[in-house]
Structure formats: C-alpha cells, structure tokens
Scaffold this motif. Sequence first.
Motif, PDB file in Angstrom:
ATOM      1  N   ARG A   1       0.838  -1.208   0.000  1.00  0.00           N
ATOM      2  CA  ARG A   1       0.000   0.000   0.000  1.00  0.00           C
ATOM      3  C   ARG A   1       0.873   1.258   0.000  1.00  0.00           C
ATOM      4  NH1 ARG A   1      -5.270   0.639   1.525  1.00  0.00           N
ATOM      5  NH2 ARG A   1      -5.247  -1.400   2.534  1.00  0.00           N
ATOM      6  N   ARG A   2       1.934   1.265   0.803  1.00  0.00           N
ATOM      7  CA  ARG A   2       2.840   2.425   0.854  1.00  0.00           C
ATOM      8  C   ARG A   2       3.610   2.586  -0.458  1.00  0.00           C
ATOM      9  NH1 ARG A   2       0.769   5.786   4.283  1.00  0.00           N
ATOM     10  NH2 ARG A   2       0.617   4.952   6.382  1.00  0.00           N
ATOM     11  N   LEU A   3       3.949   1.465  -1.101  1.00  0.00           N
ATOM     12  CA  LEU A   3       4.607   1.522  -2.403  1.00  0.00           C
ATOM     13  C   LEU A   3       3.683   2.175  -3.424  1.00  0.00           C
ATOM     14  CD1 LEU A   3       6.838   0.836  -4.435  1.00  0.00           C
ATOM     15  CD2 LEU A   3       5.907  -1.505  -4.528  1.00  0.00           C
ATOM     16  N   ILE A   4       2.432   1.783  -3.421  1.00  0.00           N
ATOM     17  CA  ILE A   4       1.453   2.390  -4.332  1.00  0.00           C
ATOM     18  C   ILE A   4       1.307   3.878  -4.027  1.00  0.00           C
ATOM     19  CG2 ILE A   4      -1.005   2.451  -4.957  1.00  0.00           C
ATOM     20  CD1 ILE A   4      -0.968  -0.644  -4.579  1.00  0.00           C
ATOM     21  N   ASP A   5       1.247   4.252  -2.751  1.00  0.00           N
ATOM     22  CA  ASP A   5       1.154   5.672  -2.376  1.00  0.00           C
ATOM     23  C   ASP A   5       2.328   6.464  -2.941  1.00  0.00           C
ATOM     24  OD1 ASP A   5      -1.183   5.186  -0.974  1.00  0.00           O
ATOM     25  OD2 ASP A   5      -0.215   5.171   1.003  1.00  0.00           O
ATOM     26  N   LEU A   6       3.537   5.897  -2.840  1.00  0.00           N
ATOM     27  CA  LEU A   6       4.723   6.580  -3.371  1.00  0.00           C
ATOM     28  C   LEU A   6       4.605   6.751  -4.886  1.00  0.00           C
ATOM     29  CD1 LEU A   6       7.597   7.737  -3.130  1.00  0.00           C
ATOM     30  CD2 LEU A   6       8.449   5.381  -3.322  1.00  0.00           C
ATOM     31  N   LEU A   7       4.214   5.701  -5.583  1.00  0.00           N
ATOM     32  CA  LEU A   7       4.086   5.777  -7.036  1.00  0.00           C
ATOM     33  C   LEU A   7       3.020   6.782  -7.450  1.00  0.00           C
ATOM     34  CD1 LEU A   7       4.381   1.957  -7.822  1.00  0.00           C
ATOM     35  CD2 LEU A   7       6.122   3.722  -8.245  1.00  0.00           C
ATOM     36  N   LYS A   8       1.894   6.784  -6.738  1.00  0.00           N
ATOM     37  CA  LYS A   8       0.821   7.729  -7.061  1.00  0.00           C
ATOM     38  C   LYS A   8       1.234   9.170  -6.757  1.00  0.00           C
ATOM     39  CE  LYS A   8      -3.360   6.807  -5.946  1.00  0.00           C
ATOM     40  NZ  LYS A   8      -4.536   6.443  -5.158  1.00  0.00           N
ATOM     41  N   GLY A   9       2.095   9.362  -5.758  1.00  0.00           N
ATOM     42  CA  GLY A   9       2.571  10.702  -5.442  1.00  0.00           C
ATOM     43  C   GLY A   9       3.528  11.244  -6.485  1.00  0.00           C
ATOM     44  N   ALA A  10       4.230  10.348  -7.176  1.00  0.00           N
ATOM     45  CA  ALA A  10       5.242  10.765  -8.136  1.00  0.00           C
ATOM     46  C   ALA A  10       4.765  10.761  -9.592  1.00  0.00           C
ATOM     47  CB  ALA A  10       6.471   9.873  -8.002  1.00  0.00           C
ATOM     48  N   PHE A  11       3.766   9.920  -9.912  1.00  0.00           N
ATOM     49  CA  PHE A  11       3.339   9.744 -11.300  1.00  0.00           C
ATOM     50  C   PHE A  11       1.825   9.910 -11.435  1.00  0.00           C
ATOM     51  CE2 PHE A  11       7.135   7.166 -10.696  1.00  0.00           C
ATOM     52  CZ  PHE A  11       7.925   7.590 -11.742  1.00  0.00           C
ATOM     53  N   HIS A  12       1.397  10.198 -12.644  1.00  0.00           N
ATOM     54  CA  HIS A  12      -0.038  10.203 -12.954  1.00  0.00           C
ATOM     55  C   HIS A  12      -0.431   8.747 -13.174  1.00  0.00           C
ATOM     56  CE1 HIS A  12      -0.509  14.528 -13.323  1.00  0.00           C
ATOM     57  NE2 HIS A  12       0.673  14.542 -13.923  1.00  0.00           N
ATOM     58  N   ILE A  13      -1.089   8.168 -12.179  1.00  0.00           N
ATOM     59  CA  ILE A  13      -1.437   6.747 -12.204  1.00  0.00           C
ATOM     60  C   ILE A  13      -2.903   6.592 -11.819  1.00  0.00           C
ATOM     61  CG2 ILE A  13      -1.066   4.513 -11.080  1.00  0.00           C
ATOM     62  CD1 ILE A  13       1.817   5.215 -10.692  1.00  0.00           C
ATOM     63  N   GLY A  14      -3.626   5.827 -12.626  1.00  0.00           N
ATOM     64  CA  GLY A  14      -5.005   5.486 -12.296  1.00  0.00           C
ATOM     65  C   GLY A  14      -5.067   4.115 -11.650  1.00  0.00           C
ATOM     66  N   ARG A  15      -6.215   3.778 -11.115  1.00  0.00           N
ATOM     67  CA  ARG A  15      -6.376   2.468 -10.460  1.00  0.00           C
ATOM     68  C   ARG A  15      -6.095   1.313 -11.412  1.00  0.00           C
ATOM     69  NH1 ARG A  15      -8.939   1.911  -5.418  1.00  0.00           N
ATOM     70  NH2 ARG A  15      -9.473   3.928  -4.541  1.00  0.00           N
TER      71      ARG A  15
ATOM     72  N   THR B   1      16.637   6.786   0.613  1.00  0.00           N
ATOM     73  CA  THR B   1      17.286   7.167  -0.645  1.00  0.00           C
ATOM     74  C   THR B   1      17.049   6.120  -1.730  1.00  0.00           C
ATOM     75  OG1 THR B   1      19.400   6.210   0.039  1.00  0.00           O
ATOM     76  CG2 THR B   1      19.065   8.550   0.497  1.00  0.00           C
ATOM     77  N   GLN B   2      16.948   4.848  -1.334  1.00  0.00           N
ATOM     78  CA  GLN B   2      16.671   3.810  -2.328  1.00  0.00           C
ATOM     79  C   GLN B   2      15.215   3.843  -2.771  1.00  0.00           C
ATOM     80  OE1 GLN B   2      18.624  -0.021  -1.833  1.00  0.00           O
ATOM     81  NE2 GLN B   2      20.098   0.927  -0.428  1.00  0.00           N
ATOM     82  N   CYS B   3      14.306   4.267  -1.892  1.00  0.00           N
ATOM     83  CA  CYS B   3      12.904   4.468  -2.286  1.00  0.00           C
ATOM     84  C   CYS B   3      12.813   5.582  -3.325  1.00  0.00           C
ATOM     85  CB  CYS B   3      12.046   4.806  -1.074  1.00  0.00           C
ATOM     86  SG  CYS B   3      11.857   3.475   0.124  1.00  0.00           S
ATOM     87  N   LEU B   4      13.583   6.653  -3.116  1.00  0.00           N
ATOM     88  CA  LEU B   4      13.595   7.764  -4.070  1.00  0.00           C
ATOM     89  C   LEU B   4      14.259   7.342  -5.380  1.00  0.00           C
ATOM     90  CD1 LEU B   4      14.417  10.663  -1.598  1.00  0.00           C
ATOM     91  CD2 LEU B   4      12.208  10.171  -2.691  1.00  0.00           C
ATOM     92  N   GLN B   5      15.272   6.485  -5.304  1.00  0.00           N
ATOM     93  CA  GLN B   5      15.881   5.959  -6.525  1.00  0.00           C
ATOM     94  C   GLN B   5      14.859   5.149  -7.308  1.00  0.00           C
ATOM     95  OE1 GLN B   5      19.466   3.551  -6.125  1.00  0.00           O
ATOM     96  NE2 GLN B   5      19.094   2.638  -8.145  1.00  0.00           N
ATOM     97  N   LEU B   6      14.002   4.408  -6.599  1.00  0.00           N
ATOM     98  CA  LEU B   6      12.965   3.624  -7.260  1.00  0.00           C
ATOM     99  C   LEU B   6      12.087   4.525  -8.120  1.00  0.00           C
ATOM    100  CD1 LEU B   6      11.348   1.009  -7.735  1.00  0.00           C
ATOM    101  CD2 LEU B   6      10.084   1.548  -5.633  1.00  0.00           C
ATOM    102  N   VAL B   7      11.708   5.683  -7.586  1.00  0.00           N
ATOM    103  CA  VAL B   7      10.888   6.627  -8.354  1.00  0.00           C
ATOM    104  C   VAL B   7      11.613   7.024  -9.637  1.00  0.00           C
ATOM    105  CG1 VAL B   7       9.896   8.957  -8.355  1.00  0.00           C
ATOM    106  CG2 VAL B   7       9.628   7.488  -6.344  1.00  0.00           C
ATOM    107  N   GLU B   8      12.883   7.344  -9.526  1.00  0.00           N
ATOM    108  CA  GLU B   8      13.662   7.739 -10.707  1.00  0.00           C
ATOM    109  C   GLU B   8      13.758   6.595 -11.709  1.00  0.00           C
ATOM    110  OE1 GLU B   8      14.505  10.871 -11.300  1.00  0.00           O
ATOM    111  OE2 GLU B   8      13.579  11.320  -9.350  1.00  0.00           O
ATOM    112  N   ASP B   9      13.983   5.379 -11.214  1.00  0.00           N
ATOM    113  CA  ASP B   9      14.110   4.224 -12.101  1.00  0.00           C
ATOM    114  C   ASP B   9      12.796   3.893 -12.805  1.00  0.00           C
ATOM    115  OD1 ASP B   9      16.772   4.067 -11.379  1.00  0.00           O
ATOM    116  OD2 ASP B   9      16.501   2.399  -9.982  1.00  0.00           O
TER     117      ASP B   9
END
Length: 194
Positions: A48-62, A152-160
């Motif tokens: 759930r937290r991974l999805i929250d991070l992705l939704k915060g960084a990208f335009h993502i629908g369900r 920092t690795q969570c933030l790297q995930l967003v970049e990757d």
Amino acid sequence: HCFWLTGTGLDAVEKLASELDEAIVAHQARRPPRIFISHRHKDQKVARRLIDLLKGAFHIGRSDIRCTSVPGYKLTVGSQSADSLQADLDGAEIVMGLIGPDTTESDYVLFELGASWGLRKPTFPLRIAGATFKHVPEVLREKSSLLLEDITQCLQLVEDVGRVSGLIRKARPGRGRAEAVRRRAEQLARAAKP
C-alpha cells in the motif's frame, strides 16, 4: 472501431463525443495494468505504501496497477486468478517484487517473478523486512535490487520507474512536490522495516 458523425448539429457532435468517450473507457478497462506488484499478502502494508509513493510521483489510475492485496488494485470479482494474473504480467511495463526473508515460501510470488524473468520484463527486486541478497530468488540475483528500508533507495525507485516506464511524472512546481514524494518515501521505508 469506426465512428460516424451523422448530422451537422450540436446533438450529432455530442452523440459522437459520447460514443468516443465510452469506447475509450471500455478500452482502458480491458488494458492490462502497467505496474504489477508481486508480494505476499502479509506484506499488504508495504504494498500500500509503495502504491502511495508511485501515485505521489506519477499520474497513475487504479487500472494502472495490479496488487492483489490492496483494495482498488485487486483482481476483478469472478475473474480466473491464474489467467488474470498471467495476462496482467504479460501486459505490464514493470514488475516489482516485494522480497522478504520468507518470500520463497510463496509459490505465487516465485511463479510471478519467474514468469517476469521469462518474459524479459523490467523486474525490480525490492527487499523488505531485513531481506538480504540471498533472499532474492535465484533467477533475479543478477539484477540490482533495492532495499526499501532506505529512503534514498525508495527515491531511486521513483527515478528508475520514470526512466524505464512510459508513466508521466507529476509536475514538480517546487519544493512542495518533492517534499510530498519524500514524505511518502519515508512512510514506505518505515513500513518496509522488520
């Protein structure tokens, strides 16, 4: 599909627009998710937290994410699990595997990650709960993995994800967006700890 404008009035244009909109919505409902999160159901909080991070960084629908334990991202009721998961894996742009010390006890996670490897999908091994490289399934050990307990690795995930996928980053108007993404990365890192 073929659409026809029948008439010249505003009603005819509105009817055509409505038909196009319905077709687009129906097409998106059939499209496989862009991100497939393979995990054990006991790791739902991390997912759930991974999805929250992705939704915060990208335009993502369900419909862009498949994560079978998080409400809103589960399989459709009545669908055949194995067939649906196989189609979702086949259509995904990225497969993310949440890997804990006991991941090898889950046949489904091993099957999903093995299928991802076989399909040559971009696969991100994401270690959680104190998992080390030896906990990563054998076929993925040659891939670089990230430890989600580290912000920092969570933030790297967003970049990757941005580099590998076709997902659109949310605009970065200033410190506010970056701070919001960092907060979500911190929440993910906390949830990923043993």
